[in-house]
Enzyme design. Structure first.
Site, PDB file in Angstrom:
ATOM      1  N   ASP A 266     -14.384   7.042  -5.379  1.00 59.78           N
ATOM      2  CA  ASP A 266     -13.167   7.632  -5.936  1.00 59.78           C
ATOM      3  C   ASP A 266     -12.543   6.797  -7.056  1.00 59.78           C
ATOM      4  O   ASP A 266     -11.562   7.230  -7.663  1.00 59.78           O
ATOM      5  CB  ASP A 266     -12.114   7.831  -4.838  1.00 59.78           C
ATOM      6  CG  ASP A 266     -12.390   9.050  -3.977  1.00 59.78           C
ATOM      7  OD1 ASP A 266     -13.180   9.917  -4.405  1.00 59.78           O
ATOM      8  OD2 ASP A 266     -11.816   9.136  -2.874  1.00 59.78           O
TER       9      ASP A 266
ATOM     10  N   ALA B  31      -6.321   7.594   4.435  1.00 67.13           N
ATOM     11  CA  ALA B  31      -5.498   8.795   4.501  1.00 67.13           C
ATOM     12  C   ALA B  31      -6.006   9.945   3.647  1.00 67.13           C
ATOM     13  O   ALA B  31      -5.376  11.001   3.603  1.00 67.13           O
ATOM     14  CB  ALA B  31      -4.067   8.454   4.077  1.00 67.13           C
ATOM     15  N   GLY B  32      -7.107   9.765   2.909  1.00 68.97           N
ATOM     16  CA  GLY B  32      -7.625  10.843   2.087  1.00 68.97           C
ATOM     17  C   GLY B  32      -6.906  11.030   0.771  1.00 68.97           C
ATOM     18  O   GLY B  32      -7.109  12.042   0.089  1.00 68.97           O
ATOM     19  N   ILE B  33      -6.074  10.071   0.381  1.00 66.13           N
ATOM     20  CA  ILE B  33      -5.364  10.163  -0.902  1.00 66.13           C
ATOM     21  C   ILE B  33      -5.693   8.967  -1.802  1.00 66.13           C
ATOM     22  O   ILE B  33      -4.941   8.651  -2.720  1.00 66.13           O
ATOM     23  CB  ILE B  33      -3.844  10.316  -0.713  1.00 66.13           C
ATOM     24  CG1 ILE B  33      -3.284   9.243   0.222  1.00 66.13           C
ATOM     25  CG2 ILE B  33      -3.505  11.708  -0.216  1.00 66.13           C
ATOM     26  CD1 ILE B  33      -1.764   9.284   0.345  1.00 66.13           C
ATOM     27  N   GLY B  34      -6.809   8.333  -1.534  1.00 69.31           N
ATOM     28  CA  GLY B  34      -7.350   7.336  -2.455  1.00 69.31           C
ATOM     29  C   GLY B  34      -6.504   6.102  -2.655  1.00 69.31           C
ATOM     30  O   GLY B  34      -6.529   5.516  -3.744  1.00 69.31           O
ATOM     31  N   GLY B  35      -5.752   5.677  -1.647  1.00 64.41           N
ATOM     32  CA  GLY B  35      -4.892   4.516  -1.827  1.00 64.41           C
ATOM     33  C   GLY B  35      -5.644   3.290  -2.292  1.00 64.41           C
ATOM     34  O   GLY B  35      -5.303   2.675  -3.312  1.00 64.41           O
TER      35      GLY B  35
ATOM     36  N   SER C 135      -8.723   3.146  -3.500  1.00 63.05           N
ATOM     37  CA  SER C 135      -9.423   3.424  -4.754  1.00 63.05           C
ATOM     38  C   SER C 135      -8.468   3.367  -5.937  1.00 63.05           C
ATOM     39  O   SER C 135      -8.818   2.853  -7.011  1.00 63.05           O
ATOM     40  CB  SER C 135     -10.082   4.803  -4.686  1.00 63.05           C
ATOM     41  OG  SER C 135     -11.082   4.832  -3.699  1.00 63.05           O
TER      42      SER C 135
ATOM     43  N   LYS D  65      -3.891   9.977  -5.023  1.00 62.69           N
ATOM     44  CA  LYS D  65      -4.847  10.973  -5.501  1.00 62.69           C
ATOM     45  C   LYS D  65      -4.892  12.119  -4.495  1.00 62.69           C
ATOM     46  O   LYS D  65      -4.966  11.879  -3.282  1.00 62.69           O
ATOM     47  CB  LYS D  65      -6.231  10.345  -5.631  1.00 62.69           C
ATOM     48  CG  LYS D  65      -7.374  11.309  -5.897  1.00 62.69           C
ATOM     49  CD  LYS D  65      -8.625  10.908  -5.116  1.00 62.69           C
ATOM     50  CE  LYS D  65      -8.382  10.954  -3.647  1.00 62.69           C
ATOM     51  NZ  LYS D  65      -9.493  11.343  -2.797  1.00 62.69           N
TER      52      LYS D  65
END
Length: 291
Positions: free
Chosen positions: A139, A100-104, A106, A11
């Site tokens: 998220d 990492a801020g990319i929703g892994g 979630s 994401k």
């Protein structure tokens, strides 16, 4: 029944406006345009009587205790809302960096809910599925159906799918996990406070890449500046993108440390990823289409 399989794509927050901090629950109120990539984790489910999870893959190590994994938590939340829920053994292949801020995590949880919904003949719009998503993480609701959408509030309000032009991009994670809480603390909003800033621009449906970038350019990620105080290496990754020919926009995703650059075309993105990778082989770097 045979094994069920789905992807859990990364994401990317193309924008992330923090509007303020709510009085009632203290949550930060957000407005974010979210897109997804083709890259991500893979989640499988073997239906059976016992709930279990096995994690493998290049980023399996930092994924945390299995019992606290968001896949397991999502399944348990759905089981609380759906008596007699069928479940089984999950197998997660982790490729995305963690924290990492990319929703892994979630996206993994949303993938679990998609598999369980399919196994139990539940629509993704079923209130029980939506409730389980929201209880699992902020998220998770936007990741349930991974295509470009606006996310608002504390993640509980998700728009219908947007017809976003595919954006050629490079994603970089400089290898430093960044927890969300310290970034929000560095933002420094007290309960009830509002964050000053221009309103979120309106995205026009079916706009091309140029028109989409014109809308995105004046938007922002309000967590980028505080995240730089927590992990200054984010600035190095952003500079690496901005120095590349053809980079039209470079910004941080979520609370970091992953950043993305949107490029003029897919070929320029692939070349940029290769050049940065040759200089920073320890960084996680991919080229992708955001949509």
């Amino acid at each position: 029944m045979s094994r069920l399989v789905t992807r859990a794509p990364a994401k990317v927050n193309l924008t992330l406006h923090v509007l303020g901090r709510r009085e009632g629950d203290g949550y930060h109120e957000l407005e974010s345009l979210v897109a997804f990539t083709g890259a991500g984790d893979t989640l499988s489910l073997d239906p059976g009587p016992e709930l279990a999870l096995t994690v493998s893959g290049p980023t399996a190590g930092p994924a945390g205790p299995l019992d606290d994994n968001l896949v397991i938590r999502a399944a348990r939340h759905l089981a609380e809302a759906v008596p007699g829920l069928r479940w089984g053994a999950f197998y997660l292949v982790k490729r995305l960096p963690v924290a990492a801020g990319i929703g892994g995590g979630s996206s993994d949880a949303a993938a679990a809910l998609r598999l369980l919904a399919g196994l139990n003949d539940l629509a993704l719009t079923d209130p029980a599925v939506r409730l389980a998503a929201g209880r699992t993480g902020a998220d998770v609701p936007v990741c349930l159906e991974p295509t470009a959408r606006m996310m608002r509030g504390a993640g509980e309000t998700v728009s219908d799918a947007l017809r976003l032009a595919p954006l050629p991009a490079v994603l970089i994670n400089p290898g430093v996990p960044v927890a969300t809480a310290p970034v929000f603390r560095a933002l420094g909003l007290t309960v009830g406070a509002r964050n000053e800033g221009a309103p979120h621009p309106v995205l026009v449906a079916d706009a091309g890449v140029d028109a989409t970038l014109a809308v995105l350019a004046p938007a922002r990620n309000d967590l980028e500046a505080p995240a730089l105080t927590v992990a200054p290496v984010i600035g190095d990754a952003l500079r690496a993108l901005r120095d590349e020919p053809g980079c039209r926009l470079a910004r941080m995703s979520g609370s970091g440390a992953t950043v993305f650059g949107v490029f003029a075309d897919r070929r320029a993105a692939v070349r940029a990823a290769a050049r940065i990778r040759s200089r920073q082989p320890e960084w996680w770097i991919i080229s992708a289409l955001l949509r």
